[in-house]
Motif scaffolding. Structure first.
Motif, PDB file in Angstrom:
ATOM      1  N   PHE A   1       1.865   0.588   7.830  1.00  0.00           N
ATOM      2  CA  PHE A   1       2.155  -0.244   8.997  1.00  0.00           C
ATOM      3  C   PHE A   1       1.406   0.254  10.230  1.00  0.00           C
ATOM      4  N   LEU A   2       1.276   1.564  10.358  1.00  0.00           N
ATOM      5  CA  LEU A   2       0.471   2.119  11.446  1.00  0.00           C
ATOM      6  C   LEU A   2      -0.997   1.771  11.241  1.00  0.00           C
ATOM      7  N   LEU A   3      -1.468   1.880  10.018  1.00  0.00           N
ATOM      8  CA  LEU A   3      -2.847   1.517   9.688  1.00  0.00           C
ATOM      9  C   LEU A   3      -3.117   0.058  10.015  1.00  0.00           C
ATOM     10  N   ARG A   4      -2.166  -0.794   9.673  1.00  0.00           N
ATOM     11  CA  ARG A   4      -2.347  -2.237   9.938  1.00  0.00           C
ATOM     12  C   ARG A   4      -2.447  -2.514  11.429  1.00  0.00           C
ATOM     13  N   ARG A   5      -1.651  -1.796  12.221  1.00  0.00           N
ATOM     14  CA  ARG A   5      -1.750  -1.949  13.681  1.00  0.00           C
ATOM     15  C   ARG A   5      -3.141  -1.563  14.167  1.00  0.00           C
ATOM     16  N   ALA A   6      -3.655  -0.431  13.657  1.00  0.00           N
ATOM     17  CA  ALA A   6      -4.989   0.021  14.072  1.00  0.00           C
ATOM     18  C   ALA A   6      -6.049  -1.020  13.736  1.00  0.00           C
ATOM     19  N   MET A   7      -5.891  -1.641  12.573  1.00  0.00           N
ATOM     20  CA  MET A   7      -6.869  -2.646  12.159  1.00  0.00           C
ATOM     21  C   MET A   7      -6.794  -3.894  13.028  1.00  0.00           C
ATOM     22  N   ARG A   8      -5.596  -4.266  13.466  1.00  0.00           N
ATOM     23  CA  ARG A   8      -5.467  -5.421  14.354  1.00  0.00           C
ATOM     24  C   ARG A   8      -5.972  -5.107  15.748  1.00  0.00           C
ATOM     25  N   GLN A   9      -5.585  -3.957  16.306  1.00  0.00           N
ATOM     26  CA  GLN A   9      -5.937  -3.634  17.685  1.00  0.00           C
ATOM     27  C   GLN A   9      -7.431  -3.388  17.874  1.00  0.00           C
ATOM     28  N   SER A  10      -8.122  -3.017  16.788  1.00  0.00           N
ATOM     29  CA  SER A  10      -9.570  -2.785  16.862  1.00  0.00           C
ATOM     30  C   SER A  10     -10.389  -3.993  16.447  1.00  0.00           C
ATOM     31  N   GLY A  11      -9.728  -4.988  15.839  1.00  0.00           N
ATOM     32  CA  GLY A  11     -10.448  -6.140  15.308  1.00  0.00           C
ATOM     33  C   GLY A  11     -11.032  -5.908  13.931  1.00  0.00           C
ATOM     34  N   PHE A  12     -10.698  -4.762  13.321  1.00  0.00           N
ATOM     35  CA  PHE A  12     -11.213  -4.452  11.986  1.00  0.00           C
ATOM     36  C   PHE A  12     -10.816  -5.513  10.977  1.00  0.00           C
ATOM     37  N   ASP A  13      -9.611  -6.073  11.102  1.00  0.00           N
ATOM     38  CA  ASP A  13      -9.124  -7.025  10.100  1.00  0.00           C
ATOM     39  C   ASP A  13     -10.031  -8.240   9.976  1.00  0.00           C
ATOM     40  N   ASP A  14     -10.421  -8.810  11.098  1.00  0.00           N
ATOM     41  CA  ASP A  14     -11.326  -9.968  11.046  1.00  0.00           C
ATOM     42  C   ASP A  14     -12.732  -9.559  10.619  1.00  0.00           C
ATOM     43  N   LEU A  15     -13.185  -8.405  11.110  1.00  0.00           N
ATOM     44  CA  LEU A  15     -14.548  -7.974  10.808  1.00  0.00           C
ATOM     45  C   LEU A  15     -14.735  -7.664   9.331  1.00  0.00           C
ATOM     46  N   ILE A  16     -13.779  -6.982   8.709  1.00  0.00           N
ATOM     47  CA  ILE A  16     -13.981  -6.586   7.314  1.00  0.00           C
ATOM     48  C   ILE A  16     -14.026  -7.799   6.409  1.00  0.00           C
ATOM     49  N   ALA A  17     -13.230  -8.815   6.717  1.00  0.00           N
ATOM     50  CA  ALA A  17     -13.271 -10.034   5.909  1.00  0.00           C
ATOM     51  C   ALA A  17     -14.660 -10.671   5.973  1.00  0.00           C
ATOM     52  N   ARG A  18     -15.246 -10.701   7.167  1.00  0.00           N
ATOM     53  CA  ARG A  18     -16.567 -11.311   7.326  1.00  0.00           C
ATOM     54  C   ARG A  18     -17.654 -10.475   6.654  1.00  0.00           C
ATOM     55  N   LEU A  19     -17.589  -9.159   6.807  1.00  0.00           N
ATOM     56  CA  LEU A  19     -18.606  -8.297   6.212  1.00  0.00           C
ATOM     57  C   LEU A  19     -18.542  -8.316   4.687  1.00  0.00           C
TER      58      LEU A  19
END
Length: 219
Positions: free
Chosen positions: A94-112
């Motif tokens: 859950f902490l990891l998921r927050r980091a991915m949302r707050q950095s924009g990693f979640d959207d970026l990794i899907a695109r990459l």
């Protein structure tokens, strides 16, 4: 993608096959941000170092701290494009998921991943976060675990890179094995799609084909 139960697992050759001879690895350790830095350093020096493990296998790893990119996904995209693999460590999902949302990693990794310009790999929390939902994983990780700079709201949706839930450390010699058993029971009772992983196992996703990499259980 290569989603492992514990560390690199028993099929690391399949992970390196996905990299096609490339070597640059960004290690994401934000699932451990609730642990004090000095304790994390001692653990890495005396027990387990992902940097050393990957280096010994011929990779060129370095840490990629998503906290540096909170609110700056443009800079994170530029950094991600320098790596061939992101290797996401275990800890609190859950902490990891927050980091991915707050950095924009979640959207970026899907695109990459759609561009086939990077490989996603991870173990434990790093594997679980790739799923569609984190419901049921609260039986293993505390959803309210926080660290400095993190938003308190709980994110229950995962990255959605696979459609089923993942239960790591299932019936393994691991401190979370009992909690994994409870999580698996939850998914069974609610008739939700999931895959258990014993330590050593991994899920491979290549060209849309999902494979379970698991050695037979020995008596």
């Amino acid at each position: 993608m290569y989603l492992s139960s514990y560390r690199l697992g028993d099929h690391v050759d399949r992970l390196f096959d996905l990299m096609r001879g490339k070597r640059r690895v960004g290690i994401i350790a934000n699932a451990l941000d609730f642990i004090l830095d000095d304790a994390r350093q001692r653990y890495e020096e005396t027990i387990y170092s992902p940097l050393r493990e990957l280096s010994d296998l011929g990779a060129e790893p370095e840490y990629l701290d998503l906290r540096r990119y909170f609110g700056n996904s443009t800079a994170l995209e530029q950094t991600l494009r320098e790596f061939d693999l992101v290797w996401v460590l275990g800890g609190n999902v859950f902490l990891l998921r927050r980091a991915m949302r707050q950095s924009g990693f979640d959207d970026l990794i899907a695109r990459l991943l759609e561009e086939d310009s990077i490989v996603y790999g991870g173990f434990s929390a790093g594997a679980v976060v790739a799923t569609k939902t984190l419901k049921g994983i609260d039986l293993m990780d505390d959803p309210n675990e926080l660290a400095e700079g993190y938003e308190p709201s709980v994110l229950w949706e995962g990255l959605g890179l696979v459609e089923f839930s993942i239960v790591p450390h299932y019936r393994s010699d691991h401190s979370e094995a009992e909690m994994a058993e409870r999580a698996a029971t939850f998914f069974k009772q609610d008739a939700l799609p999931f895959q258990v992983l014993r330590d050593g196992d991994a899920i491979l996703v290549e060209h849309g084909v999902i494979s379970l990499l698991s050695d037979p259980i020995k008596d």
